[in-house]
Motif scaffolding. Structure first.
Motif, PDB file in Angstrom:
ATOM      1  N   GLN A   1      15.114 -39.607  -0.962  1.00 26.83           N
ATOM      2  CA  GLN A   1      16.446 -38.896  -1.464  1.00 26.83           C
ATOM      3  C   GLN A   1      16.489 -39.159  -2.968  1.00 26.83           C
ATOM      4  O   GLN A   1      16.882 -40.379  -3.236  1.00 26.83           O
ATOM      5  CB  GLN A   1      17.770 -39.339  -0.744  1.00 26.83           C
ATOM      6  N   THR A   2      16.441 -38.298  -3.857  1.00 27.43           N
ATOM      7  CA  THR A   2      16.520 -38.723  -5.234  1.00 27.43           C
ATOM      8  C   THR A   2      17.657 -37.934  -5.730  1.00 27.43           C
ATOM      9  O   THR A   2      18.001 -36.902  -5.643  1.00 27.43           O
ATOM     10  CB  THR A   2      15.195 -37.847  -5.935  1.00 27.43           C
ATOM     11  N   GLU A   3      18.381 -38.785  -6.661  1.00 24.43           N
ATOM     12  CA  GLU A   3      19.857 -38.338  -7.143  1.00 24.43           C
ATOM     13  C   GLU A   3      19.855 -38.506  -8.594  1.00 24.43           C
ATOM     14  O   GLU A   3      18.992 -39.553  -9.229  1.00 24.43           O
ATOM     15  CB  GLU A   3      20.845 -39.194  -6.665  1.00 24.43           C
ATOM     16  N   GLY A   4      20.324 -37.756  -9.237  1.00 26.35           N
ATOM     17  CA  GLY A   4      20.599 -37.866 -10.790  1.00 26.35           C
ATOM     18  C   GLY A   4      19.543 -37.381 -11.670  1.00 26.35           C
ATOM     19  O   GLY A   4      19.457 -37.175 -12.665  1.00 26.35           O
TER      20      GLY A   4
ATOM     21  N   GLY B   1       8.634 -37.036 -14.931  1.00 24.82           N
ATOM     22  CA  GLY B   1       9.332 -37.936 -15.779  1.00 24.82           C
ATOM     23  C   GLY B   1      10.326 -38.687 -15.190  1.00 24.82           C
ATOM     24  O   GLY B   1      10.471 -39.954 -15.202  1.00 24.82           O
ATOM     25  N   MET B   2      11.037 -38.140 -14.036  1.00 27.71           N
ATOM     26  CA  MET B   2      12.097 -38.570 -13.417  1.00 27.71           C
ATOM     27  C   MET B   2      13.247 -39.521 -14.461  1.00 27.71           C
ATOM     28  O   MET B   2      13.616 -40.626 -14.067  1.00 27.71           O
ATOM     29  CB  MET B   2      11.664 -39.702 -12.536  1.00 27.71           C
ATOM     30  N   ALA B   3      13.481 -38.998 -15.641  1.00 23.83           N
ATOM     31  CA  ALA B   3      14.125 -39.642 -16.667  1.00 23.83           C
ATOM     32  C   ALA B   3      15.452 -40.197 -16.342  1.00 23.83           C
ATOM     33  O   ALA B   3      15.987 -41.155 -16.429  1.00 23.83           O
ATOM     34  CB  ALA B   3      14.068 -38.995 -17.864  1.00 23.83           C
ATOM     35  N   ASN B   4      16.215 -39.196 -15.581  1.00 23.74           N
ATOM     36  CA  ASN B   4      17.379 -39.630 -14.887  1.00 23.74           C
ATOM     37  C   ASN B   4      17.795 -39.633 -13.566  1.00 23.74           C
ATOM     38  O   ASN B   4      18.780 -39.231 -13.160  1.00 23.74           O
ATOM     39  CB  ASN B   4      18.492 -38.367 -15.624  1.00 23.74           C
ATOM     40  N   GLY B   5      16.707 -39.562 -12.750  1.00 24.60           N
ATOM     41  CA  GLY B   5      16.904 -39.939 -11.333  1.00 24.60           C
ATOM     42  C   GLY B   5      16.371 -41.210 -10.850  1.00 24.60           C
ATOM     43  O   GLY B   5      15.648 -41.990 -11.535  1.00 24.60           O
TER      44      GLY B   5
END
Length: 492
Positions: A439-442, A449-453
């Protein structure tokens, strides 16, 4: 160079005829993953071995393109556990294994090969011990100059206490500078925890190799290859008022730079190929290219404001891969039920990033823990998607009963088949294929990049038997469990 098969999101047309009835909530998602431009990816030191019937795992296991199901909450005290995703990722390969492996250790002669592989030996190779206490006078002076810039800026901003702090740092560095050596010394012996300097492509660079030299506890190495000459000074001279310049992957830049033209004339294929040559010089194998994105060079002033930017080059990320399936490398430090008063799971694994432009590799960093030459593969038969989900219906509830979360509901929004570490019955380490529910948030889970997650929930379901894999106990066996209470373990 051998082509590496791509990892694809399962939305390809070939799955259009597959029907998943597990728990009544998974269905196919039609699409065309081949609409995107094909490009070559690379792997060094591994090969994909064909299965018995040659059918892709995604087809053979009946993996759907999307899934929206509820799991049994059992005695977990959770109100709801759900999987809702259109992002089921399955490697484009046809076989899986259980893989015995050893942790990576490095010998002095291997470090010597690394250093002499990237540097021109005829131009001289020099070294010093790692640590601030061994810095040269010039290195300390560079830090003094930077601290002085920030001290003056703090005074201009009326921050007297901050300016005084920088002044104290400068005084301490000046005291160290008096006793510091003038230069690096010509290399005589090779070993870990040293900084080596030499010429690469006519420019001065440093190579730092860090490892625990205690054979009883040694696990993994860290590597950093970076400019050690006038490169930064030359870059700063290009932009007025800049005091700091850095190069970062495009995905980590907050500003919109997607339309900025890349000044690097190389294609992504050419960049990946050159990066693999660099890995070969370091003697590294078993690493596959997993992503390639442009890099942004940005100049900042003394108040840390960006005064200029340019897109120039690529960042190629490599990770371990076994027969076309990636070995897991995820940051679990923010996972709710794995960060407790007893400890937390530290991020660990194998990852290397190489930065390259038209002039060649100018920066690289790596953390490597797996001895890819030690692999012993045993062919494994995986549960079908339906069988796995049926077993997971019980296993996930059991997992959350043992490792409670502060959340009242869990909704996984991403699933992928990866190799994850597990301790076997003899206490040895092995990689097993597992379905990794997160579960990935943000942030957007499809953003590489998943810069904000961040990952707030995660469960590993063994693809062989459908049972959960104990992440915390595995971390303790790996030495990647940061315990707050020494000597205490999580009771079963």
């Amino acid at each position: 160079m051998r082509k590496r098969s791509k990892t694809v999101v399962v939305s390809i047309a070939v799955l259009g005829t597959l029907i998943c009835v597990c728990l009544g909530g998974c269905s196919d998602k039609k699409g065309d993953a081949f609409a995107e431009e094909e490009r070559t990816t690379y792997i060094y030191g591994d090969s994909i071995q064909e299965g018995d019937d040659g059918a892709l795992l995604s087809v053979r296991l009946g993996v759907p393109g999307a899934c929206n199901v509820e799991f049994d909450t059992g005695k977990s005290k959770l109100r709801d556990i759900r999987l809702s995703t259109e992002n089921i990722v399955v490697p484009d390969t046809d076989a899986a294994y259980v893989v015995d492996y050893d942790n990576l250790k490095i010998k002095a002669e291997e470090i010597q090969k690394m250093v002499e592989g990237v540097f021109d030996k005829s131009a001289g190779i020099y070294c010093r011990n790692d640590g601030d206490e061994y810095m040269t006078k010039d290195e300390i002076q560079s830090d003094i100059d930077m601290a002085e810039i920030y001290r003056k800026q703090a005074l201009e901003d009326g921050q007297a206490e901050t300016a005084e702090m920088y002044a104290g740092d400068i005084k301490n560095m000046q005291a160290r500078q008096k006793e510091a050596p003038d230069t690096y010394t010509p290399v005589s012996d090779y070993g870990p925890n040293m900084i080596y300097t030499g010429k690469a492509d006519g420019e001065k660079y440093s190579l730092w190799v860090s490892a625990n030299d205690d054979d009883s506890t040694s696990r993994g190495i860290s590597i950093m290859f970076s400019p050690a000459g006038d490169q930064e000074k030359n870059e700063l001279s290009r932009v007025d008022d800049s005091v700091y310049v850095e190069t970062v992957p495009e995905s980590s830049v907050g500003a919109d730079v997607a339309d900025m033209k890349n000044k690097c004339t190389m294609t992504e294929n050419a960049a990946e190929s050159e990066a693999m040559v660099f890995l070969s010089k370091l003697g590294l194998s078993g690493l596959a290219s997993q992503s390639c994105e442009p890099v942004i060079r940005r100049w900042q002033n003394s108040t840390f404001d960006t005064v200029d930017m340019e897109k120039n080059g690529y960042a190629i990320e490599f990770g371990c891969q076994i027969g076309g399936i990636d070995v897991i490398y995820k940051d679990l430090t923010a996972v709710d039920n794995l960060n407790t008063e007893k400890g937390y799971v530290m991020q660990e694994g194998d990852k290397m990033t190489v930065f390259i432009d038209d002039d060649g590799v100018f920066y690289a960093r790596a953390r490597l823990c797996t001895d890819t030459n030690s692999y012993v593969r045993k062919k494994a038969d995986l549960l079908s998607w339906d069988e796995m989900m049926s077993a997971a219906d019980e296993s996930i509830a059991e997992y959350y009963r043992r490792y409670p979360t502060a959340y009242s509901e869990v909704e996984f929004n991403n699933v992928e088949l990866l190799y994850v570490p597990e301790v076997d019955s003899a206490g040895d380490m092995q990689y097993v294929p597992a379905w990794v529910f997160t579960q990935t948030e943000g942030g957007d889970v499809l953003d590489a990049g998943m810069a904000n997650g961040h990952i707030s929930q995660v469960v590993y379901i063994n693809a062989l038997d459908g049972k959960y894999i104990d992440i915390a106990e595995t971390a303790k066996a790996l030495g990647t469990w940061g315990g707050y209470e020494s000597g205490k373990t999580i009771s079963k």
